[in-house]
Structures are given as structure tokens and as C-alpha cells.
Design a protein around this motif. Structure first.
Motif, mmCIF file in Angstrom:
data_model
loop_
_atom_site.group_PDB
_atom_site.id
_atom_site.type_symbol
_atom_site.label_atom_id
_atom_site.label_comp_id
_atom_site.label_asym_id
_atom_site.label_seq_id
_atom_site.Cartn_x
_atom_site.Cartn_y
_atom_site.Cartn_z
ATOM 1 N N SER A 91 -10.755 -57.308 -73.551
ATOM 2 C CA SER A 91 -11.188 -57.733 -72.209
ATOM 3 C C SER A 91 -10.428 -58.959 -71.707
ATOM 4 O O SER A 91 -10.756 -59.491 -70.649
ATOM 5 C CB SER A 91 -12.689 -58.029 -72.233
ATOM 6 O OG SER A 91 -13.409 -56.888 -72.641
ATOM 7 N N LYS A 117 -12.947 -69.490 -72.350
ATOM 8 C CA LYS A 117 -13.540 -68.923 -71.132
ATOM 9 C C LYS A 117 -14.817 -68.134 -71.419
ATOM 10 O O LYS A 117 -15.428 -67.594 -70.511
ATOM 11 C CB LYS A 117 -12.542 -68.000 -70.420
ATOM 12 C CG LYS A 117 -11.307 -68.708 -69.936
ATOM 13 C CD LYS A 117 -11.625 -69.639 -68.800
ATOM 14 C CE LYS A 117 -10.343 -70.266 -68.272
ATOM 15 N NZ LYS A 117 -10.588 -71.255 -67.260
ATOM 16 N N GLY A 122 -18.384 -67.444 -71.704
ATOM 17 C CA GLY A 122 -19.604 -68.039 -71.164
ATOM 18 C C GLY A 122 -20.684 -66.980 -71.033
ATOM 19 O O GLY A 122 -20.554 -65.865 -71.541
ATOM 20 N N LYS A 123 -21.740 -67.326 -70.333
ATOM 21 C CA LYS A 123 -22.877 -66.429 -70.192
ATOM 22 C C LYS A 123 -22.484 -65.095 -69.577
ATOM 23 O O LYS A 123 -22.897 -64.037 -70.056
ATOM 24 C CB LYS A 123 -23.983 -67.082 -69.376
ATOM 25 C CG LYS A 123 -25.212 -66.187 -69.277
ATOM 26 C CD LYS A 123 -26.267 -66.770 -68.387
ATOM 27 C CE LYS A 123 -27.505 -65.914 -68.274
ATOM 28 N NZ LYS A 123 -27.369 -64.490 -68.338
ATOM 29 N N ARG A 124 -21.697 -65.111 -68.538
ATOM 30 C CA ARG A 124 -21.306 -63.865 -67.864
ATOM 31 C C ARG A 124 -20.542 -62.947 -68.817
ATOM 32 O O ARG A 124 -20.792 -61.744 -68.875
ATOM 33 C CB ARG A 124 -20.461 -64.163 -66.636
ATOM 34 C CG ARG A 124 -20.106 -62.915 -65.842
ATOM 35 C CD ARG A 124 -19.441 -63.276 -64.565
ATOM 36 N NE ARG A 124 -20.364 -64.126 -63.819
ATOM 37 C CZ ARG A 124 -20.466 -64.174 -62.511
ATOM 38 N NH1 ARG A 124 -19.668 -63.444 -61.778
ATOM 39 N NH2 ARG A 124 -21.323 -64.962 -61.926
ATOM 40 N N GLN A 125 -19.632 -63.519 -69.600
ATOM 41 C CA GLN A 125 -18.865 -62.716 -70.539
ATOM 42 C C GLN A 125 -19.758 -62.202 -71.671
ATOM 43 O O GLN A 125 -19.609 -61.058 -72.109
ATOM 44 C CB GLN A 125 -17.689 -63.524 -71.110
ATOM 45 C CG GLN A 125 -16.619 -63.835 -70.104
ATOM 46 C CD GLN A 125 -16.973 -65.010 -69.197
ATOM 47 O OE1 GLN A 125 -17.859 -65.801 -69.487
ATOM 48 N NE2 GLN A 125 -16.274 -65.105 -68.076
ATOM 49 N N ASP A 175 -22.960 -61.580 -71.411
ATOM 50 C CA ASP A 175 -23.755 -60.502 -70.818
ATOM 51 C C ASP A 175 -22.940 -59.208 -70.775
ATOM 52 O O ASP A 175 -23.442 -58.131 -71.102
ATOM 53 C CB ASP A 175 -24.232 -60.875 -69.416
ATOM 54 C CG ASP A 175 -25.339 -61.913 -69.421
ATOM 55 O OD1 ASP A 175 -25.951 -62.146 -70.488
ATOM 56 O OD2 ASP A 175 -25.587 -62.500 -68.348
ATOM 57 N N ALA A 176 -21.674 -59.312 -70.376
ATOM 58 C CA ALA A 176 -20.808 -58.134 -70.330
ATOM 59 C C ALA A 176 -20.635 -57.535 -71.725
ATOM 60 O O ALA A 176 -20.650 -56.307 -71.894
ATOM 61 C CB ALA A 176 -19.446 -58.497 -69.725
ATOM 62 N N TYR A 177 -20.494 -58.384 -72.724
ATOM 63 C CA TYR A 177 -20.352 -57.898 -74.100
ATOM 64 C C TYR A 177 -21.629 -57.200 -74.567
ATOM 65 O O TYR A 177 -21.569 -56.129 -75.181
ATOM 66 C CB TYR A 177 -19.996 -59.055 -75.038
ATOM 67 C CG TYR A 177 -19.987 -58.638 -76.489
ATOM 68 C CD1 TYR A 177 -19.047 -57.729 -76.954
ATOM 69 C CD2 TYR A 177 -20.927 -59.138 -77.378
ATOM 70 C CE1 TYR A 177 -19.034 -57.325 -78.282
ATOM 71 C CE2 TYR A 177 -20.928 -58.740 -78.705
ATOM 72 C CZ TYR A 177 -19.987 -57.833 -79.152
ATOM 73 O OH TYR A 177 -19.989 -57.429 -80.462
#
Length: 87
Positions: free
Chosen positions: A47, A53, A55-58, A60-62
Motif C-alpha cells: 500500500s 505515515k 496513523g489511524k486512517r491507515q 483502519d484500512a489495514y
């Protein structure tokens, strides 16, 4: 191999954390964390997510990626139990 993974940052972080776990946790616990973190590293590589880099958004994506792949959910909350719940 992508630039995110080819820098040794992910590997250095994993090795440092595993060293800490080896000093403080049981062997099977270390193996469990190693398996989970290697899967995270592989996803981050595919990815193009460098460690700095992440963080929470990444994350969540994982986690969505894991669920879509049929993996079970891991613990969602790591909050201490209130004193009234502790026996």
C-alpha cells in the motif's frame, strides 16, 4: 520492493520491538506479535505506507483489508476495566 519497505525503517522497528518482547514476554507471545506485525508490514509495503505515515486512517484500512480477506477481528479496545469489573 517499494520505497516504503526497502528502507529498513519497518524492519528496524520490528526487530527492536521483538527484542523488547523477547526480554519481557513468553516465546509464543513473541511469535504471535511477529506474525501479526509481519502481515502489517507486508500490507504497508503493498500500500506504499511508510512507517512514519502510519496513523489511524491507515490502520483502519489495514483492519478492513484483514476482514475482507476473511481474517478474524483482533481486539478492538485496549482500555483498562473499571475497578467495579475487576474481581
Amino acid at each position: 520492493m517499494s520505497k516504503a519497505f526497502s528502507s529498513s525503517t519497518w524492519n528496524e522497528a520490528l526487530q527492536g520491538f521483538l527484542l523488547h518482547l523477547q526480554a519481557t514476554r513468553a516465546r509464543k507471545t513473541v511469535q504471535y506479535y511477529q506474525t501479526l506485525l509481519k502481515a502489517l508490514m507486508e500490507w504497508a509495503d503493498r500500500s506504499d505506507v511508510p512507517l512514519e505515515k502510519l496513523g489511524k486512517r491507515q490502520m483502519d484500512a489495514y483492519l478492513v483489508f484483514r476482514l475482507d480477506a476473511g481474517r478474524s477481528q483482533t481486539t478492538l479496545h485496549h482500555y483498562p476495566k473499571p475497578a467495579s469489573c475487576v474481581a
